[in-house]
Enzyme design. Structure first.
Site, PDB file in Angstrom:
ATOM      1  N   ASP A  40       8.763  -3.147   3.408  1.00 17.44           N
ATOM      2  CA  ASP A  40       9.133  -4.463   2.858  1.00 17.44           C
ATOM      3  C   ASP A  40       9.146  -4.435   1.333  1.00 17.44           C
ATOM      4  OD1 ASP A  40       9.901  -7.084   3.025  1.00 17.44           O
ATOM      5  OD2 ASP A  40       7.905  -7.870   3.482  1.00 17.44           O
ATOM      6  N   GLY A  41       9.985  -5.268   0.753  1.00 12.47           N
ATOM      7  CA  GLY A  41       9.977  -5.451  -0.705  1.00 12.47           C
ATOM      8  C   GLY A  41      11.208  -4.920  -1.429  1.00 12.47           C
ATOM      9  N   HIS A  64      17.978  -2.059  -1.410  1.00  4.26           N
ATOM     10  CA  HIS A  64      18.097  -1.414  -0.095  1.00  4.26           C
ATOM     11  C   HIS A  64      18.464   0.069  -0.252  1.00  4.26           C
ATOM     12  CE1 HIS A  64      17.368  -5.154   1.779  1.00  4.26           C
ATOM     13  NE2 HIS A  64      18.549  -5.701   1.523  1.00  4.26           N
ATOM     14  N   LEU A  94       8.262  16.645  13.652  1.00  4.98           N
ATOM     15  CA  LEU A  94       7.953  15.239  13.362  1.00  4.98           C
ATOM     16  C   LEU A  94       8.808  14.353  14.260  1.00  4.98           C
ATOM     17  CD1 LEU A  94       6.787  12.890  11.589  1.00  4.98           C
ATOM     18  CD2 LEU A  94       8.718  13.236  10.068  1.00  4.98           C
ATOM     19  N   ARG A 141      12.696  -7.731  -3.705  1.00  7.86           N
ATOM     20  CA  ARG A 141      11.887  -8.008  -4.901  1.00  7.86           C
ATOM     21  C   ARG A 141      11.960  -6.862  -5.903  1.00  7.86           C
ATOM     22  NH1 ARG A 141       6.895  -9.544  -1.428  1.00  7.86           N
ATOM     23  NH2 ARG A 141       8.350  -8.823   0.173  1.00  7.86           N
TER      24      ARG A 141
END
Ligand code: IPE
Ligand code: IPE
Ligand code: MG
Length: 246
Positions: A23-24, A40, A134, A27
Site C-alpha cells: 500500500d501507498g 504504481h 520461491l 501517496r
C-alpha cells in the site's frame, strides 16, 4: 487432497510464508507531485526487488496483494493504467522469474480481466509451474470474503450432487476449496504505508499470522525493509491459543 505441513510452534523460527499488503503507491507519487501511475510504476519495481529479496533471505512462500476486488471501483483511468502495468509485468518479468526458480501463481477472480491478460496469467503459471525456489503468489482482483463465498458455494454444490456429506466439511476440506489450496497459511503479514487494517486480504488464512505494520510506502520497500520485518517476527512469541511457554 493436498495437505501442507504447517509450522505450529512458539519458537521464533523463520516464517515459511510472508504475505504483504502493498500500500501507498498513490501517496508516494503525490509526495513527489507525480501522477498516481508513477507511484504504481515504482510499486512494480518494488515487487521486483522484494521477490529477489525474499529468494535471497530464504523465504519459501511470498504472497503479494496487488489489486483487490474493491479496487475495480477506482476511476477507469487508474484501473486502465494498472491493467497496462500488469500486462507489462506478465510479459517482461516471467522470463526472469523462471530463471530465478520462482513459481508464480495468481489468486483472485481472473474472469474479470481482459482475455489477453487471462492468457498471459495462464502462460506464466504454466511456464513456472516446475519451479521450487520461491513460491510467489500475487493476489489480483482478489477479495477474502469473495474467496470464502466461492469455497462455500463449491462445497454446497458438491453436497447437492451427493459427492460429499455436510459432516465431511472440515477445516482441511474448506482450505482446499480456497484459491490458496496447497499453500501454507501466512506466518507473517506486512502492511506498508502506515495503514493498520486487513482490507479483505486472506481473511481465512491470517487466523494466526503475526502482523507487522510499517510507515514505509510500498515503492520504497525492498531488501532492508523485508529483513527488518523478519527480525521483528523472530522476536514474537506465537501461542496458537496455548499458554505462554507451553
Ligand atoms: C497500493 O497503493 C496499490 C493498489 C491498491 C492498487 P494505493 O494506490 O492504494 O496507494 P494509496 O493508498 O492511495 O497511497
Ligand atoms: C489494499 O489497499 C489493496 C491492495 C494493496 C492491493 P487499498 O488501498 O485498496 O485499501 P484501503 O482502501 O486503504 O483499505
Ligand atoms: Mg491504498
Amino acid at each position: 487432497m493436498t495437505t501442507v505441513p504447517l509450522q505450529y510452534s512458539d519458537a521464533p523460527a523463520d516464517p515459511l510464508h510472508v504475505a504483504v499488503i502493498m500500500d501507498g503507491n498513490g501517496r508516494w507519487a503525490q509526495a513527489r507531485g507525480l501522477p498516481r501511475t508513477a507511484g504504481h510504476k515504482a510499486g512494480a519495481e518494488a515487487v521486483r526487488r522484494t521477490v529477489k529479496a525474499a529468494a535471497s533471505l530464504g523465504v519459501p512462500y511470498l504472497t503479494l496483494f496487488g489489486f483487490s476486488s474493491e479496487n475495480w471501483k477506482r476511476p477507469q483511468g487508474e484501473v486502465g493504467d494498472l491493467m497496462g502495468l500488469l500486462r507489462l509485468y506478465l510479459r517482461k518479468e516471467v522470463g526472469d522469474l523462471d530463471r530465478e526458480g520462482v513459481r508464480l501463481r495468481i489468486i483472485g477472480d481472473r474472469t474479470r480481466f481482459d482475455e489477453d491478460i487471462q492468457r498471459l496469467i495462464d502462460d506464466a503459471e504454466g511456464r513456472t509451474s516446475g519451479n521450487t525456489r520461491l513460491n510467489l503468489t500475487i493476489a489480483l482482483s482478489y477479495g477474502g470474503r469473495q474467496e470464502i463465498l466461492n469455497a462455500a458455494r463449491s462445497l454446497a454444490e458438491q453436497v447437492r450432487l451427493g459427492g460429499i456429506d455436510p459432516d465431511d466439511i472440515d477445516e482441511a476440506r474448506f482450505q482446499d476449496s480456497l484459491y490458496t489450496a496447497g499453500l501454507p497459511d501466512p506466518d507473517l503479514l506486512i502492511r506498508t504505508s502506515g495503514e493498520q487494517r486487513v482490507s479483505n486480504f486472506l481473511l481465512w488464512q491470517v487466523a494466526y499470522a503475526e502482523f507487522v505494520f510499517t510507515d514505509v510506502l510500498w515503492p520504497d520497500f525492498g531488501h532492508q525493509q523485508l529483513a527488518e520485518a523478519l527480525d521483528d517476527f523472530r522476536g514474537r512469541e506465537r501461542r496458537f491459543g496455548g499458554s505462554a511457554g507451553a
